[in-house]
Design a protein around this motif. Structure first.
Motif, PDB file in Angstrom:
ATOM      1  N   GLU A  38      41.331  40.806  28.351  1.00  0.00           N
ATOM      2  CA  GLU A  38      39.864  40.668  27.912  1.00  0.00           C
ATOM      3  C   GLU A  38      39.730  40.283  26.498  1.00  0.00           C
TER       4      GLU A  38
ATOM      5  N   LYS B 272      35.826  40.856  42.853  1.00  0.00           N
ATOM      6  CA  LYS B 272      34.663  39.957  42.509  1.00  0.00           C
ATOM      7  C   LYS B 272      33.510  40.866  43.120  1.00  0.00           C
TER       8      LYS B 272
ATOM      9  N   LYS C  68      32.143  37.745  29.016  1.00  0.00           N
ATOM     10  CA  LYS C  68      31.791  38.205  30.304  1.00  0.00           C
ATOM     11  C   LYS C  68      32.494  37.421  31.347  1.00  0.00           C
ATOM     12  N   PRO C  69      32.970  38.320  32.317  1.00  0.00           N
ATOM     13  CA  PRO C  69      33.758  37.778  33.414  1.00  0.00           C
ATOM     14  C   PRO C  69      32.809  36.925  34.338  1.00  0.00           C
TER      15      PRO C  69
ATOM     16  N   GLN D  26      39.069  35.973  31.957  1.00  0.00           N
ATOM     17  CA  GLN D  26      38.475  36.682  32.838  1.00  0.00           C
ATOM     18  C   GLN D  26      37.738  35.657  33.628  1.00  0.00           C
TER      19      GLN D  26
ATOM     20  N   ARG E  77      36.298  41.565  37.740  1.00  0.00           N
ATOM     21  CA  ARG E  77      37.335  41.720  36.955  1.00  0.00           C
ATOM     22  C   ARG E  77      38.401  41.175  37.711  1.00  0.00           C
TER      23      ARG E  77
ATOM     24  N   LEU F   7      45.020  44.072  32.575  1.00  0.00           N
ATOM     25  CA  LEU F   7      43.729  43.641  32.297  1.00  0.00           C
ATOM     26  C   LEU F   7      43.581  43.055  30.798  1.00  0.00           C
TER      27      LEU F   7
END
Length: 345
Positions: free
Chosen positions: A88, A279, A92-93, A302, A326, A86
């Motif tokens: 980041e 999603k 915001k995704p 993201q 995510r 992951l």
């Protein structure tokens, strides 16, 4: 098990130097952390992975690609040789959709088919910023030079073909002609949806591709002026190496697959890598995708654009998509563990 990774080591492991940033955070996950992993069709994902993995140059990816050719258990293959990471950066995704337009057209100009699909003129190549959309369409600079690849019957659909960058043209005899991105005039894209909101015609939650198309067709004079608010203009080229029945070419110069291919930011996600997508929204997606394309609006770790297929139905589905969630990049296990401090390896 989740392992947080130091930002300084990610760039080497991903081979994407632009990913270096103090704001980035990274976590190595186990497959048990992935919502819906056990329920996915891993064989379908493996077939898509196989379409482009030979084009990944790194030796560890090449070794895994060779193994994948003979694998009998696709799910076990991914679990044995990869780890989900992951990535980041505080943004915001956002997950959206894209599609391949299909237009009605002809190889010759007729009363119906009178809007040209142009190849790039010689003077626009490497010129930086050339003529704007309005200037190209009104100055006559393109006429009489044999630059027309085909003619279509709808200027609004032609505009959206340029936004998508590739598409199919359905000819009167039932055959198809595929066109792909062949260059641009160098102007920055301006959203006509944002312009409609600025003018007070629609609110943000009301705007979609279908709404824009309907408004332009209902208001032909103002609609043409609205389209020219976007000065960017895309030229095309014929795509002969791919059957019109296959998907359009992505950034890896291979056909993309509906529901399994995504466009990503290659600064964070290696092209060709499997990507687990979660999603949210009205129609959730929990699926193993493959990063096979890019897009000018796809920026950040993201952020992804899901390919929905060809034609109007795919366009309607793609146009509605704008959801959070995510995504995790599946990296070769040695590459993922190389991200860890020595004390955790």
């Amino acid at each position: 098990m989740i392992r947080r990774l130091p930002a300084a080591v990610l760039a080497g492991a991903l081979m994407t130097g632009a990913a270096q940033s103090a704001d980035l955070s990274y976590q190595v996950h186990d497959f048990a952390d992935l919502d819906g992993w056990d329920r996915d069709d891993h064989a379908a994902a493996l077939n898509v992975f196989l379409a482009t993995c030979p084009d990944i140059d790194a030796p560890d990816w090449q070794s895994l690609c060779a193994v994948a050719q003979t694998i009998e258990n696709p799910k076990a293959f991914f679990e044995l040789f990869f780890r989900p990471v992951l990535i980041e950066n505080g943004q915001k995704p956002l997950f959206t959709g894209y599609y391949e337009p299909e237009l009605d057209g002809s190889l010759v100009r007729t009363d119906r088919f009178r809007f040209p699909v142009y190849g790039q003129p010689r003077e626009a190549r490497g010129a930086g910023q050339w003529l704007s959309r309005g200037e190209i369409e009104t100055s006559g600079v393109m006429e009489g030079r044999g630059l027309e690849i085909a003619w279509v019957d709808d200027p609004v659909e032609l505009f959206f073909l340029q936004i998508q960058g590739s598409g199919r043209i359905r000819l009167p005899d039932g055959h198809h002609l595929r066109v792909g991105y062949g260059g641009s005039n160098g102007h920055e894209y301006r959203s006509i949806g944002v312009e409609l909101i600025r003018r007070g015609i629609y609110r943000k939650h009301q705007v979609s591709a279908q709404v824009i198309k309907s408004w332009v067709r209902r208001n032909p004079v103002e609609g043409l002026e609205l389209l020219r608010h976007n000065p960017s203009y895309v030229f095309f080229r014929k795509i002969d190496k791919v059957s019109p029945e296959d998907g359009p070419l992505g950034a890896m110069n291979r056909s993309v697959t509906s529901g399994r291919s995504i466009a990503v930011d290659p600064a964070f996600t290696p092209l060709g890598a499997p990507v687990w997508l979660e999603k949210h929204g009205e129609q959730p997606i929990r699926r193993l995708m493959v990063a096979q394309d890019t897009g000018s609006a796809i920026k950040g770790p993201q952020r992804a654009d899901i390919f929905f297929g060809t034609g109007d139905a795919a366009g309607r589905a793609a146009g509605k998509l704008r959801d959070a969630g995510r995504m995790m990049v599946l990296l070769p296990i040695q590459r993922a563990f190389a991200l860890l401090p020595e004390s955790e390896q």
